[in-house]
Write a protein that holds these residues in place. Structure first.
Motif, PDB file in Angstrom:
ATOM      1  N   UNK A   1     -10.121   7.697   3.355  1.00 52.07           N
ATOM      2  CA  UNK A   1      -9.837   7.373   4.702  1.00 52.07           C
ATOM      3  C   UNK A   1      -9.348   5.688   5.829  1.00 52.07           C
ATOM      4  N   UNK A   2      -9.793   5.248   5.252  1.00 57.61           N
ATOM      5  CA  UNK A   2      -9.612   3.821   6.091  1.00 57.61           C
ATOM      6  C   UNK A   2      -8.239   3.177   5.579  1.00 57.61           C
ATOM      7  N   UNK A   3      -7.834   3.766   3.745  1.00 55.27           N
ATOM      8  CA  UNK A   3      -6.084   3.410   4.062  1.00 55.27           C
ATOM      9  C   UNK A   3      -5.573   4.170   5.026  1.00 55.27           C
ATOM     10  N   UNK A   4      -5.894   5.726   5.308  1.00 56.78           N
ATOM     11  CA  UNK A   4      -5.045   6.312   5.744  1.00 56.78           C
ATOM     12  C   UNK A   4      -5.560   5.551   7.207  1.00 56.78           C
ATOM     13  N   UNK A   5      -6.460   5.410   7.816  1.00 58.52           N
ATOM     14  CA  UNK A   5      -6.429   5.048   9.101  1.00 58.52           C
ATOM     15  C   UNK A   5      -5.330   3.949   9.327  1.00 58.52           C
TER      16      UNK A   5
ATOM     17  N   UNK B   1      -6.450   0.388  -4.592  1.00 59.10           N
ATOM     18  CA  UNK B   1      -7.647  -0.788  -4.656  1.00 59.10           C
ATOM     19  C   UNK B   1      -8.432  -1.300  -4.516  1.00 59.10           C
ATOM     20  N   UNK B   2      -8.817  -0.433  -3.246  1.00 52.60           N
ATOM     21  CA  UNK B   2     -10.638  -0.250  -3.228  1.00 52.60           C
ATOM     22  C   UNK B   2     -10.894   0.548  -3.996  1.00 52.60           C
ATOM     23  N   UNK B   3     -10.499   1.935  -4.277  1.00 49.78           N
ATOM     24  CA  UNK B   3     -10.957   2.825  -4.964  1.00 49.78           C
ATOM     25  C   UNK B   3     -10.908   2.088  -6.702  1.00 49.78           C
TER      26      UNK B   3
ATOM     27  N   UNK C   1     -13.845   0.499 -10.861  1.00 53.50           N
ATOM     28  CA  UNK C   1     -13.958  -0.485 -11.988  1.00 53.50           C
ATOM     29  C   UNK C   1     -15.326  -0.997 -11.791  1.00 53.50           C
ATOM     30  N   UNK C   2     -16.339  -1.125 -10.720  1.00 48.91           N
ATOM     31  CA  UNK C   2     -17.591  -1.146 -10.674  1.00 48.91           C
ATOM     32  C   UNK C   2     -18.278  -0.591 -11.291  1.00 48.91           C
ATOM     33  N   UNK C   3     -18.113   0.796 -11.037  1.00 49.86           N
ATOM     34  CA  UNK C   3     -18.541   1.773 -11.772  1.00 49.86           C
ATOM     35  C   UNK C   3     -18.687   1.791 -13.614  1.00 49.86           C
TER      36      UNK C   3
ATOM     37  N   UNK D   1      -1.849   1.783   1.791  1.00 46.51           N
ATOM     38  CA  UNK D   1      -1.748   2.953   0.374  1.00 46.51           C
ATOM     39  C   UNK D   1      -2.699   2.244  -0.214  1.00 46.51           C
ATOM     40  N   UNK D   2      -1.706   0.277  -0.108  1.00 50.19           N
ATOM     41  CA  UNK D   2      -2.315  -0.182  -1.411  1.00 50.19           C
ATOM     42  C   UNK D   2      -4.216  -0.243  -0.807  1.00 50.19           C
TER      43      UNK D   2
END
Length: 101
Positions: free
Chosen positions: A23-27, A57-59, A64-66, A52-53
């Motif tokens: 949602x943040x990326x969409x905003x 990259x946040x996903x 990666x953290x998970x 989109x980037x």
């Protein structure tokens, strides 16, 4: 029981976090409609919107953290099971020595 509940809450929070990042990326994509073509380590990436980037990259960072956390937990469990196995062998040896003596 509590561990299972904690795992369920953790999974729910992980899904909620992923949705929030998308949602943040969409905003950001809506607010910044211009396309960018960044370079990562000298490799040109395709021209996409900034949102989109951000979402991608946040996903990726979240996954990666998970995975890092998952493998660290697996290693911790492996070490504990090895310690338990050694302790059980020692207890068995002590019982044998008591039975002989």
């Amino acid at each position: 029981m509590i561990r299972k509940l904690i795992k369920m809450i953790r999974a729910f929070l992980m899904v909620l976090w992923c949705i929030a990042m998308l949602l943040l990326g969409g905003f950001v994509a809506v607010e910044n409609p211009g396309d960018v073509a960044p370079q990562m380590l000298g490799i040109p990436l395709p021209e996409l919107s900034l949102g989109s980037y951000l979402a991608v990259f946040l996903s990726l960072g979240l996954m990666l953290g998970f995975l890092t956390s998952f493998f660290a937990d697996q290693a911790k469990g492996w070490r504990k099971s090895n310690a338990l196995r050694k302790a059980q062998k020692e207890v068995a040896l002590l019982k044998q020595s008591q039975a002989k003596g």
